[in-house]
Write an enzyme that holds these catalytic residues in place. Structure first.
Site, PDB file in Angstrom:
ATOM      1  N   ILE A 115       0.830  -1.205   0.000  1.00  0.00           N
ATOM      2  CA  ILE A 115       0.000   0.000   0.000  1.00  0.00           C
ATOM      3  C   ILE A 115       0.862   1.252   0.000  1.00  0.00           C
ATOM      4  CG2 ILE A 115      -1.739   1.271   1.349  1.00  0.00           C
ATOM      5  CD1 ILE A 115      -2.659  -1.554   2.335  1.00  0.00           C
ATOM      6  N   LYS A 116       0.416   2.206  -0.805  1.00  0.00           N
ATOM      7  CA  LYS A 116       1.109   3.505  -0.803  1.00  0.00           C
ATOM      8  C   LYS A 116       0.245   4.513  -0.068  1.00  0.00           C
ATOM      9  CE  LYS A 116       1.704   6.249  -4.640  1.00  0.00           C
ATOM     10  NZ  LYS A 116       2.476   6.824  -5.748  1.00  0.00           N
ATOM     11  N   THR A 117       0.902   5.277   0.788  1.00  0.00           N
ATOM     12  CA  THR A 117       0.162   6.280   1.537  1.00  0.00           C
ATOM     13  C   THR A 117       1.059   7.512   1.696  1.00  0.00           C
ATOM     14  OG1 THR A 117      -1.109   6.619   3.545  1.00  0.00           O
ATOM     15  CG2 THR A 117       0.916   5.411   3.801  1.00  0.00           C
TER      16      THR A 117
END
Ligand code: 5RP
Length: 291
Positions: free
Chosen positions: A202-204
């Protein structure tokens, strides 16, 4: 006829040595299939456990973003310095040399431009084309709290189903609406939803307060986006803090390709992400390589 003469006899069966059963270096990924793990190991460096992804997919909704007007001129020279390239299939086919050894994370969601409601995305690439392009992951935007929240989540889950079928990981990119609060509480919600529904990583965004709570309650690896261009030392400080607080790398775009010296900046980011360099030491490296 098979050549059976003079075969070497079996010699060592290691009967008293149990077969090695290694774990996998990425959190939450040990029970994935071989192809999926192999692709993840081409994105994340098995030695450091981290990745430096170079993101230049911005054109898929922003058009010719500053620094990306001529990708052949500005981005191609950076490619040897990144671990992974995150981009669209249009740019991959038209600009990126096919003999690159770098792993590819393909942007597969799209639809609206900056002139429209951004959360109204669909899946914009057929899985067959992703396979044809030999990609190591597919990236999809997820808009938690956005107008088309549910549709964007279902885009992701459809891709997870397809990715699981063919062994291609899915990167969920948590997108934050302009008027929404970017804090740890929001990112805990967004990243956890993506992980629960099957995203492989996941990219955040990094937040100054309690980012470690975001990484700790997300069962799969997190990488951070760079966001808007900021002074180099600040960007390096952000990368250092993110890694120290549990991120497994960066997926950075504007803070690299909009830097006055993009290769020096990419090298400085690598020092932070892979070698544990302090922001100050990495900034010194940046200055020494600049120009
Ligand atoms: C666009 C993206 C970008 O790849 C991402 O935001 C990283 O780029 P930057 O560091 O410039 O924010 O996902 O939706």
């Amino acid at each position: 006829m098979a050549d059976l003469d003079g075969l070497k006899p079996n010699k060592e069966f290691f009967t008293d040595v149990p077969q090695e059963t290694e774990g996998f270096f990425l959190k939450g990924s040990n029970q994935l299939d071989w192809g999926m793990k192999n692709r993840l190991a081409r994105i994340f460096n098995p030695k450091s456990g981290n990745t430096v992804m170079l993101a230049f997919d911005h054109g898929y909704f922003m058009g010719a973003t500053t620094g990306l007007e001529r990708i052949d001129q500005t981005i191609n020279p950076l490619i040897p310095h990144a671990d992974t390239l995150m981009l669209t299939r249009g740019v991959l086919r038209s600009m990126v040399p096919a003999d690159t050894p770098k792993s590819i994370v393909l942007r597969v969601s799209g639809g609206p431009s900056i002139l429209k409601e951004l959360s109204n995305e669909g899946i914009a690439v057929d899985i067959e084309d992703a396979i044809r392009l030999n990609v190591c992951a597919m990236a999809v935007q997820v808009f938690i709290g956005g107008e088309y929240e549910k549709e964007s989540i279902l885009n992701m889950t459809k891709l997870v189903d397809l990715g699981n079928r063919y062994g291609i990981p899915v990167l969920a990119v948590t997108a934050v609406g302009k008027d929404m609060v970017r804090d740890a509480k929001y990112f805990r919600l967004a990243t956890r939803i993506c992980a629960e529904l099957g995203a492989h990583y996941i990219k955040t965004y990094y937040v100054d307060e309690d980012f470690d709570t975001v990484t700790s309650c997300c069962p799969v690896p997190i990488v951070i986006a760079g966001g808007k261009k900021r002074p180099e030392l600040d960007a390096l400080k952000m990368a250092r803090s993110a890694i120290d607080e549990g991120a497994r790398g960066v997926d950075m775009g504007r803070n690299i390709f909009q830097s006055d010296s993009p290769i020096a900046m990419l090298e400085a980011v690598r020092a932070v992400v892979h070698e544990g360099a302090s922001p100050e030491a990495a900034f010194e490296l940046f200055n020494s390589k600049k120009g």
